[in-house]
Structure formats: C-alpha cells, structure tokens
Design an enzyme around this catalytic site. Sequence first.
Site, PDB file in Angstrom:
ATOM      1  N   ARG A  98     104.769  21.673  -3.724  1.00  0.00           N
ATOM      2  CA  ARG A  98     105.561  20.438  -3.755  1.00  0.00           C
ATOM      3  C   ARG A  98     104.926  19.388  -4.655  1.00  0.00           C
ATOM      4  O   ARG A  98     105.635  18.582  -5.270  1.00  0.00           O
ATOM      5  CB  ARG A  98     105.750  19.922  -2.316  1.00  0.00           C
ATOM      6  CG  ARG A  98     106.736  20.802  -1.515  1.00  0.00           C
ATOM      7  CD  ARG A  98     106.525  20.670  -0.030  1.00  0.00           C
ATOM      8  NE  ARG A  98     107.537  21.342   0.792  1.00  0.00           N
ATOM      9  CZ  ARG A  98     107.529  22.631   1.125  1.00  0.00           C
ATOM     10  NH1 ARG A  98     106.570  23.428   0.676  1.00  0.00           N
ATOM     11  NH2 ARG A  98     108.471  23.139   1.904  1.00  0.00           N
ATOM     12  N   ASP A 124     103.588  31.737   9.676  1.00  0.00           N
ATOM     13  CA  ASP A 124     102.808  32.543   8.727  1.00  0.00           C
ATOM     14  C   ASP A 124     101.548  33.134   9.355  1.00  0.00           C
ATOM     15  O   ASP A 124     100.836  33.905   8.713  1.00  0.00           O
ATOM     16  CB  ASP A 124     102.411  31.691   7.516  1.00  0.00           C
ATOM     17  CG  ASP A 124     103.610  31.358   6.646  1.00  0.00           C
ATOM     18  OD1 ASP A 124     104.619  32.095   6.704  1.00  0.00           O
ATOM     19  OD2 ASP A 124     103.550  30.365   5.903  1.00  0.00           O
ATOM     20  N   SER A 128     101.955  25.244   0.646  1.00  0.00           N
ATOM     21  CA  SER A 128     103.217  24.492   0.686  1.00  0.00           C
ATOM     22  C   SER A 128     103.073  23.137  -0.011  1.00  0.00           C
ATOM     23  O   SER A 128     103.957  22.716  -0.766  1.00  0.00           O
ATOM     24  CB  SER A 128     103.632  24.257   2.141  1.00  0.00           C
ATOM     25  OG  SER A 128     103.916  25.473   2.771  1.00  0.00           O
ATOM     26  N   LYS A 172     109.657  38.200   5.524  1.00  0.00           N
ATOM     27  CA  LYS A 172     108.566  37.547   4.787  1.00  0.00           C
ATOM     28  C   LYS A 172     108.152  38.449   3.616  1.00  0.00           C
ATOM     29  O   LYS A 172     108.908  39.327   3.216  1.00  0.00           O
ATOM     30  CB  LYS A 172     107.407  37.264   5.746  1.00  0.00           C
ATOM     31  CG  LYS A 172     107.750  36.228   6.815  1.00  0.00           C
ATOM     32  CD  LYS A 172     108.014  34.874   6.217  1.00  0.00           C
ATOM     33  CE  LYS A 172     108.438  33.861   7.266  1.00  0.00           C
ATOM     34  NZ  LYS A 172     108.904  32.603   6.645  1.00  0.00           N
ATOM     35  N   SER A 185     114.062  27.257   8.943  1.00  0.00           N
ATOM     36  CA  SER A 185     113.431  27.558   7.665  1.00  0.00           C
ATOM     37  C   SER A 185     113.187  26.289   6.864  1.00  0.00           C
ATOM     38  O   SER A 185     114.132  25.595   6.468  1.00  0.00           O
ATOM     39  CB  SER A 185     114.299  28.505   6.841  1.00  0.00           C
ATOM     40  OG  SER A 185     113.852  28.516   5.495  1.00  0.00           O
ATOM     41  N   ARG A 212      98.954  38.365   3.584  1.00  0.00           N
ATOM     42  CA  ARG A 212      98.502  38.041   4.949  1.00  0.00           C
ATOM     43  C   ARG A 212      98.239  39.302   5.784  1.00  0.00           C
ATOM     44  O   ARG A 212      97.442  39.274   6.716  1.00  0.00           O
ATOM     45  CB  ARG A 212      99.501  37.113   5.635  1.00  0.00           C
ATOM     46  CG  ARG A 212      99.701  35.797   4.861  1.00  0.00           C
ATOM     47  CD  ARG A 212     100.251  34.686   5.723  1.00  0.00           C
ATOM     48  NE  ARG A 212     100.811  33.613   4.911  1.00  0.00           N
ATOM     49  CZ  ARG A 212     100.098  32.659   4.298  1.00  0.00           C
ATOM     50  NH1 ARG A 212      98.787  32.633   4.416  1.00  0.00           N
ATOM     51  NH2 ARG A 212     100.693  31.725   3.582  1.00  0.00           N
TER      52      ARG A 212
HETATM   53  C1  S3P Z   1     107.254  27.582   3.470  1.00  0.00           C
HETATM   54  C2  S3P Z   1     108.119  27.830   4.519  1.00  0.00           C
HETATM   55  C3  S3P Z   1     108.065  29.056   5.345  1.00  0.00           C
HETATM   56  C4  S3P Z   1     106.736  29.802   5.170  1.00  0.00           C
HETATM   57  C5  S3P Z   1     106.329  29.903   3.736  1.00  0.00           C
HETATM   58  C6  S3P Z   1     106.178  28.522   3.122  1.00  0.00           C
HETATM   59  C7  S3P Z   1     107.387  26.328   2.711  1.00  0.00           C
HETATM   60  O1  S3P Z   1     109.120  29.923   4.959  1.00  0.00           O
HETATM   61  O2  S3P Z   1     106.819  31.072   5.744  1.00  0.00           O
HETATM   62  O3  S3P Z   1     105.089  30.587   3.616  1.00  0.00           O
HETATM   63  O4  S3P Z   1     106.465  25.974   1.935  1.00  0.00           O
HETATM   64  O5  S3P Z   1     108.412  25.648   2.860  1.00  0.00           O
HETATM   65  P1  S3P Z   1     110.574  29.880   5.658  1.00  0.00           P
HETATM   66  O6  S3P Z   1     111.217  28.614   5.318  1.00  0.00           O
HETATM   67  O7  S3P Z   1     111.296  31.063   5.056  1.00  0.00           O
HETATM   68  O8  S3P Z   1     110.300  30.062   7.122  1.00  0.00           O
END
Ligand code: S3P
Length: 433
Positions: A26, A315, A22, A342, A167, A387
Amino acid sequence: MEFLAQPGGAVNGTVRVPGDKSISHRSIMFGAIADGTTTVEGFLEGEDALSTLKAFQAMGVEIEGPDAGRVTIHGVGRDGLQAPAGELYMGNSGTSMRLLAGLLAGQPFDVTMTGDVSLSKRPMERVAAPLREMGAVVETAEGGRPPLTLRGGQQLKAIDYVLPMASAQVKSCVLLAGMYAEGETRTTEPAPTRDHSERMLKGFGYPVTVNGATATLSGGHRLKAVHIDVPADISSAAFFMVAASIAPGADLTLQHVGINPTRIGIINILREMGGDITLSNEREVGGEPVADIRVRYAPLKGIDIPEEQVPLAIDEFPVLFIAAACAEGRTVLRGAEELRVKESDRIQVMADGLVSLGVNAQATPDGIIIDGGPIGGGRVNSHHDHRIAMSFSVAALRASDTIHIEDCDNVATSFPNFVELATQVGMRIEVSK
Ligand code: S3P
C-alpha cells in the site's frame, strides 16, 4: 530450492523480522498517486512487494530503492499514471493483482496483469464482479482466473458493496476504485479484516470514514505524500512465535511488530492454546500499533478455534497447524474455506504434509481437525506456497528426523531472510539446490 529442516534446535534471542507485506504494497500504491515525495522505511524487500513496485515503475512512476528497507516514491498525482508498455507481471502476489485492479479500473488506459502458476489459479471474479458494477470493463480468463485485463476510459460510479466473503483485498479493491468513481462508495464486510488501506489513506489525507463494518469514501480527493515507517510483519513473526512456543527452553523477543487489532489472531489463538506471550513497548507508528513480542516455551493444548478469529489470523493457519500438531489433544478449525484459495489450498496441502510426517490430520471442507502427537521426518511439498515451506521448517523443532521440504523458492516472496534469521535463533535449516 529445497529445505532440509533438521530435527531439534533452539529458539533464543532477539530478532526483527522484515516489514509488513500488506503495508509495503500500500505504501507504493498510495505514494505513487500522491502529490509529492513519499519516503518509506522498513519496506519489505520481498518479491511480492517488489512486483507492486515494478508495476508502478512501468506506469511511469520514479521510485528509488529499496535500499536497506528505504524507498523513495516520486508521486505523479492521482491522474499521473501512464499506460505501461506491456503486461504487468505480478508474480505470486494476489494483493498486487487485486488491489491494482481497483486502482487501475478508472484509468484512461488499458492494462493486463499476469501472474505465476500459483496466482494464475486464483479467483479474480471476486474483484471483477464489483468493478463491473461500478462500470469498469474487466476481462478474465476462463473461470475468472488471471490474466486480468481492465479496459481504460470508463467513468466509474460509486457502489454500496456488501462483501460476500471476509476479504481485505476485495474491500481495498472496491475502495481504491471508489477514489476514481463519481459519488460515495461504501463497503460492508461480514467480519473485520485488515484495515491498512483505510488507515493509510487517512494518513495520506484522503477522507475515509469507518463506521462498524462499513467504510465509506467519495471519489475525486487527492493524496498528499507522507513518511511511512513499516512495522515488522506479524505474519512473518508468526513462524517464530510458534517456533518459540513449541521448542522446550525457548525464549525469543520479536521487535517492532505490527499489532493492528485486525491482525492479532495469532496472538489470541496461541494464548488460548496456552502460549506464553507478553507484549511490551507498545506504541503507535504512523497510524499502526506496534510492540515488542516475547514468546517463551509453554506446553500447548488443543482447542476449538473461535470462528471470529479466522479473518484475524487468516495467513497464520499453516503455522498454527504445526502448533496444533505439537499440542496435547485435538484442535478443530471451522469457517476457514478461504484458506483453500490462498497461494495454495492451505487446508489440503497442510493436511497432506502433516499426514506424511505421521500426524493425525484430517481436512474438512472449511477447516481441519488435528490431533497432537509425535512428528516424524519425511518429505513434504509446499506447492509454491511460502507459508507452507516456512511452517514445515518450524515443525522440525519437534520432529524425530529430517523434514525435506520441496519447492521453497517462494519463501522469498514475503520473507527473503527467513533461513538466516531462523539459523540465528538456533533452528537448523539447510538449503539445497
Ligand atoms: C491481504 C489480505 C488477505 C491476506 C493477504 C494480504 C491484504 O487476503 O491473505 O496475504 O494485504 O489485503 P484476502 O483478502 O484474500 O483474505
């Protein structure tokens, strides 16, 4: 590619798993639209983060690396992105597609984003709907699936968006669009989700205020380049945390792991199951809390997973289901319907895999019920989901025979050196084909 996970093995030593997915995404997105040169270390050299990197290169951003986790991004400023020559291919990465939808909705050019078979089945209406409310022109394929096309040249306006589901991708999408909108954009989430966008935007000097469940920003500010040290991904560390918890005699230390409070459901849930986890060397790195995590073998017990932990471990459930299969008694998960959208339907795919290994597991509409017990060998399919593949590799530590895991190529999306690190600590995974 197939993994042959051999029964037994050990989990000992000290390892550092790759960078947080994540945060890696970003770092590229914000570095690209910042003024000045952003440097990143600890960047995840996995396919998902590379999809984001290539997308920005295709939009005219000069990016060097990754080279041993180092990336240099020559920011083009908030209005410096250029129209890509063709479609942007996001591979397996939902984060790339959903966050970029927000960032690109207010650009002067059109963009189409596509993905692989897994991403092409995932819901995009959840980002298209709020973006349209902001004045964006968004097209999806039938059923709100990718490809996703954004028609450029729209003046966006701020909205006050109450998220229908927990989310971070939807929250981030709306906030990123808000940077290009007129007025003050607000998101309110039903439960806390990862807040890396909010933290990192502040790090880049973009004003964001967070008040309880509501994040607010206004359009028009600029980002200033920074240095980013990406912590190890707790979602990758999770495979080793469960591995050490279930392998008799295990004693493992995971270094420099991100322990952002919105990500530590895996620690909370494993501890409630009886896991022996200690944190040390807690510190803050570039606005994100980090620690070394030591995990020792401990007999686990089944629990009712507290629902408020679900978004904090979203996750990590595939591997937590392996912990549940090794625990004494019954584990029940509820309120986790998001797992069905997912990279695969993680409730059904894990239930099917566990059952084929002789575990008593039953999928429910919003969760699963698992009775701990012996794990046999057998064949499982990971359905292109990284995963799932890694979770069944961990299960082999307690299996009575080999587990053949099909469809493991996508492990490279988030954890390219998984087999190498797993082997280093004493797990026995062979790669075939
Ligand atoms: C993420 C948010 C999550 C997560 C994904 C990464 C992110 O998804 O499952 O692996 O980097 O913002 P959701 O927003 O769909 O829950």
